[in-house]
Write an enzyme that holds these catalytic residues in place. Structure first.
Site, short mmCIF file in Angstrom:
data_model
loop_
_atom_site.label_atom_id
_atom_site.label_comp_id
_atom_site.label_asym_id
_atom_site.label_seq_id
_atom_site.Cartn_x
_atom_site.Cartn_y
_atom_site.Cartn_z
N LYS A 1 4.91 -9.09 16.57
CA LYS A 1 5.69 -10.18 15.97
C LYS A 1 5.53 -11.46 16.79
CE LYS A 1 7.12 -7.97 12.43
NZ LYS A 1 6.54 -8.29 11.12
N TYR B 1 14.67 -12.03 11.97
CA TYR B 1 15.80 -11.23 11.51
C TYR B 1 16.45 -10.56 12.71
CZ TYR B 1 12.51 -10.91 7.48
OH TYR B 1 11.59 -11.13 6.50
N TYR C 1 5.16 -3.10 19.00
CA TYR C 1 5.69 -3.69 17.76
C TYR C 1 6.20 -5.11 18.02
CZ TYR C 1 8.97 -5.01 14.16
OH TYR C 1 9.64 -5.74 13.21
N ASP D 1 -3.94 -2.71 0.21
CA ASP D 1 -3.70 -3.13 1.59
C ASP D 1 -3.94 -4.62 1.75
OD1 ASP D 1 -4.18 -3.44 4.57
OD2 ASP D 1 -3.78 -1.28 4.43
N PHE E 1 6.05 -9.59 4.15
CA PHE E 1 6.83 -8.51 4.78
C PHE E 1 5.94 -7.40 5.32
CE2 PHE E 1 9.98 -9.84 1.45
CZ PHE E 1 11.03 -10.16 2.29
N ASN F 1 0.83 -1.21 0.00
CA ASN F 1 0.00 0.00 0.00
C ASN F 1 0.86 1.26 0.00
OD1 ASN F 1 0.93 0.18 2.60
ND2 ASN F 1 -1.06 -0.13 3.60
N SER G 1 11.21 -11.37 14.02
CA SER G 1 12.27 -10.48 14.47
C SER G 1 12.92 -11.02 15.74
CB SER G 1 11.65 -9.11 14.77
OG SER G 1 12.54 -8.29 15.47
P1 NAD Z 1 9.46 -1.40 5.30
O1 NAD Z 1 8.56 -0.47 6.05
O2 NAD Z 1 10.50 -0.83 4.42
O3 NAD Z 1 8.59 -2.43 4.46
C1 NAD Z 1 7.28 -2.81 4.83
C2 NAD Z 1 6.39 -2.60 3.62
O4 NAD Z 1 5.06 -3.02 3.93
C3 NAD Z 1 6.32 -1.13 3.19
O5 NAD Z 1 6.57 -1.06 1.80
C4 NAD Z 1 4.89 -0.72 3.51
O6 NAD Z 1 4.40 0.24 2.61
C5 NAD Z 1 4.16 -2.05 3.42
N1 NAD Z 1 2.94 -2.19 4.22
C6 NAD Z 1 2.77 -1.96 5.54
N2 NAD Z 1 1.52 -2.27 5.93
C7 NAD Z 1 0.89 -2.72 4.81
C8 NAD Z 1 -0.41 -3.22 4.57
N3 NAD Z 1 -1.32 -3.33 5.54
N4 NAD Z 1 -0.73 -3.60 3.31
C9 NAD Z 1 0.17 -3.50 2.30
N5 NAD Z 1 1.42 -3.05 2.49
C10 NAD Z 1 1.78 -2.67 3.73
O7 NAD Z 1 10.13 -2.37 6.39
P2 NAD Z 1 11.27 -3.47 6.22
O8 NAD Z 1 12.43 -3.02 7.04
O9 NAD Z 1 11.46 -3.82 4.82
O10 NAD Z 1 10.61 -4.67 7.02
C11 NAD Z 1 9.89 -5.69 6.37
C12 NAD Z 1 9.35 -6.64 7.43
O11 NAD Z 1 10.42 -7.17 8.20
C13 NAD Z 1 8.40 -5.98 8.43
O12 NAD Z 1 7.37 -6.90 8.74
C14 NAD Z 1 9.28 -5.74 9.63
O13 NAD Z 1 8.54 -5.71 10.83
C15 NAD Z 1 10.19 -6.95 9.58
N6 NAD Z 1 11.48 -6.75 10.27
C16 NAD Z 1 12.26 -5.68 9.92
C17 NAD Z 1 13.47 -5.47 10.57
C18 NAD Z 1 14.34 -4.28 10.25
O14 NAD Z 1 15.19 -3.95 11.08
N7 NAD Z 1 14.18 -3.62 9.11
C19 NAD Z 1 13.88 -6.38 11.56
C20 NAD Z 1 13.07 -7.46 11.87
C21 NAD Z 1 11.87 -7.64 11.21
C1 WQD Z 2 21.26 -0.50 17.33
C2 WQD Z 2 22.23 0.04 18.37
C3 WQD Z 2 21.23 1.59 19.90
C4 WQD Z 2 20.42 4.74 16.98
C5 WQD Z 2 15.58 -2.22 16.31
C6 WQD Z 2 14.24 -2.74 16.77
C7 WQD Z 2 14.11 -4.19 16.47
C8 WQD Z 2 14.46 -4.52 15.01
C9 WQD Z 2 15.65 -3.81 14.50
C10 WQD Z 2 12.49 -4.94 13.72
C11 WQD Z 2 21.64 0.13 19.78
C12 WQD Z 2 22.28 2.27 19.06
C13 WQD Z 2 20.81 3.56 17.57
C14 WQD Z 2 21.10 5.94 17.30
C15 WQD Z 2 22.53 4.69 18.77
N1 WQD Z 2 13.42 -4.16 14.12
N2 WQD Z 2 21.85 3.53 18.46
N3 WQD Z 2 22.13 5.87 18.19
O1 WQD Z 2 17.42 -1.35 18.72
O2 WQD Z 2 18.81 -3.33 17.96
O3 WQD Z 2 16.61 -2.94 16.95
O4 WQD Z 2 15.67 -2.43 14.89
O5 WQD Z 2 12.12 -5.98 14.17
O6 WQD Z 2 12.82 -4.56 16.81
O7 WQD Z 2 14.13 -2.52 18.16
O8 WQD Z 2 18.45 -1.42 16.38
O9 WQD Z 2 19.52 0.22 14.91
O10 WQD Z 2 17.82 1.03 16.61
O11 WQD Z 2 20.04 0.25 17.39
O12 WQD Z 2 23.46 4.68 19.57
O13 WQD Z 2 20.76 7.03 16.82
O14 WQD Z 2 22.56 1.39 18.02
O15 WQD Z 2 21.23 2.06 21.21
O16 WQD Z 2 22.67 -0.17 20.67
P1 WQD Z 2 17.86 -2.25 17.63
P2 WQD Z 2 18.92 0.09 16.25
#
Ligand code: NAD
Ligand code: WQD
Length: 338
Positions: free
Chosen positions: A153, A177, A149, A58, A80, A32, A124
């Protein structure tokens, strides 16, 4: 082989589209665009020569999903789509539960109706409780999440595990991840957060390119080698390849299987800043600030289950992650410009 990628225009989704197309898998995206730009999919075409089929909409829109599944015969779905901003989830918990759980429930309902019961789910490391010793194993203690959040998950995994228990035809990879960073080596796609980045790497990259004055390092009094937080950062292209490997696994194995995707190595905030500066020969001004609420000192994966089950392991180095992030950020200082 045909795959539906929800959230495929996003950061991890767009990199995964590249790897799917490079593996000759027909790729259909549903997004979306609430946190992404359609330009990412144009860039996927530039990299691969192939455009993923794109449905804008969506995942919670059951009528739309019904149409997409009627128009396509999918072998599996990579899910995702979801909201992922931790502080926003604290302010808007209902929106997070509604989007992240609602999308998963509607998706599973329509998938089951069409006999498509193979799913790769974006989970995650945040599902693990802070009480665990490192490294985190798939059977380490889960829960005690520090924000909504994280609970979405945790609950998403629970729902999918129950679905796979009730109907043994389901095959679900629950990919946990750790900290994905980096960008495609072409510099054409990468992470483009809206507003001020919450995560470390985009903040470093935006500071280096001059969009932010300086990085605040959140805490230098942790019980770690240099006092700063330690995480398991993995290259987003390795992560994307992990999804292709997971598809291979769920084609052959039923049930719901949690699998860590990380490197197994902990990197501190200062390691990251210094490597970024050195590899890219750019300055990253920083100062120390207080700890951020909800942060743990150290978090890294035990990564051997992915190797055993998927034949996957992270291959790119921290230097690759820093170099590729900088190539993306310096050639696209404003991201996709939206
Ligand atoms: P992102 O926000 O770049 O990608 C998510 C995508 O989903 C976006 O393009 C958004 O527009 C779309 N979206 C959200 N809600 C929607 C809906 N209801 N219908 C259709 N599209 C929708 O995030 P990302 O970093 O690419 O993460 C992808 C997935 O991985 C997420 O589920 C996130 O929670 C998970 N994840 C991310 C991280 C990270 O650090 N980036 C870590 C662990 C898990
Ligand atoms: C990494 C390290 C901060 C920003 C988060 C989410 C987690 C997952 C990934 C999706 C930490 C430090 C950060 C800054 C800093 N997402 N930091 N200054 O917290 O491990 O994980 O993203 O599932 O759910 O909580 O990642 O990149 O935010 O932080 O010092 O401006 O960098 O304190 O030690 P985090 P992060």
């Amino acid at each position: 082989m045909k795959v539906l990628v929800t959230g495929g225009a996003g950061y991890i989704g767009s990199h995964t589209c590249v790897e799917l197309i490079n593996s000759s898998i027909d790729t259909v995206v549903l997004d979306n665009l609430c946190n992404s730009s359609e330009k990412s999919l144009d860039r996927v075409r530039e990299i691969t020569g192939t455009s993923p089929v794109f449905y804008k909409g969506d995942v919670r829109d059951e009528a739309l999903l019904e149409r997409i599944f009627s128009e396509n015969e999918f072998d599996c779905v990579i899910h995702f789509a979801g909201l992922k901003c931790v502080p926003e989830s604290v302010k808007k918990p209902a929106e997070y539960y509604e989007n992240n759980l609602g999308s998963t429930l509607v998706l599973c309902k329509v998938m089951a109706r069409h006999g498509c019961k193979r799913l790769v789910f974006s989970s995650s490391a945040t599902v693990y409780s802070a009480v665990n010793e490192m490294p985190l194993k798939e059977d380490s203690i889960k829960g005690d999440c520090t924000n909504p959040y994280g609970w979405t998950k945790y609950m998403g995994e629970r729902i999918l595990t129950d679905i796979a228990t009730a109907d043994p035809e389901w095959a679900i990879a629950l990919l946990r991840y750790f900290n994905p960073i980096g960008a495609h080596e072409s510099g054409l796609i990468g992470e483009d957060p809206r507003g001020i980045p919450n995560n470390l790497m985009p903040f470093i990259a935006q500071t280096a390119v001059g969009r932010r004055d300086r990085l605040t390092v959140f805490g230098n009094d942790y019980n770690t080698k240099d006092g700063t937080g330690v995480r398991d950062y993995l290259h987003v292209v390795d992560l994307a390849k992990g999804h292709v490997a997971a598809i291979g696994y769920i084609m052959e194995h039923k049930g719901a299987e949690p699998i860590n995707l990380g490197t197994g190595t902990g990197i501190s905030v200062l390691d990251m800043v210094e490597t970024f500066k050195q590899v890219n020969q750019v300055d990253v001004p920083y100062g120390f600030g207080p700890r951020r609420a909800g942060d743990v000192a150290t978090c890294y994966a035990q990564a051997d289950k992915a190797k055993r089950l998927l034949g996957w392991r992270a291959e790119k180095t921290l230097e690759d992650m820093c170099r590729d992030t900088w190539r993306w950020q310096s050639s696209n200082p404003d991201g996709y410009g939206e």
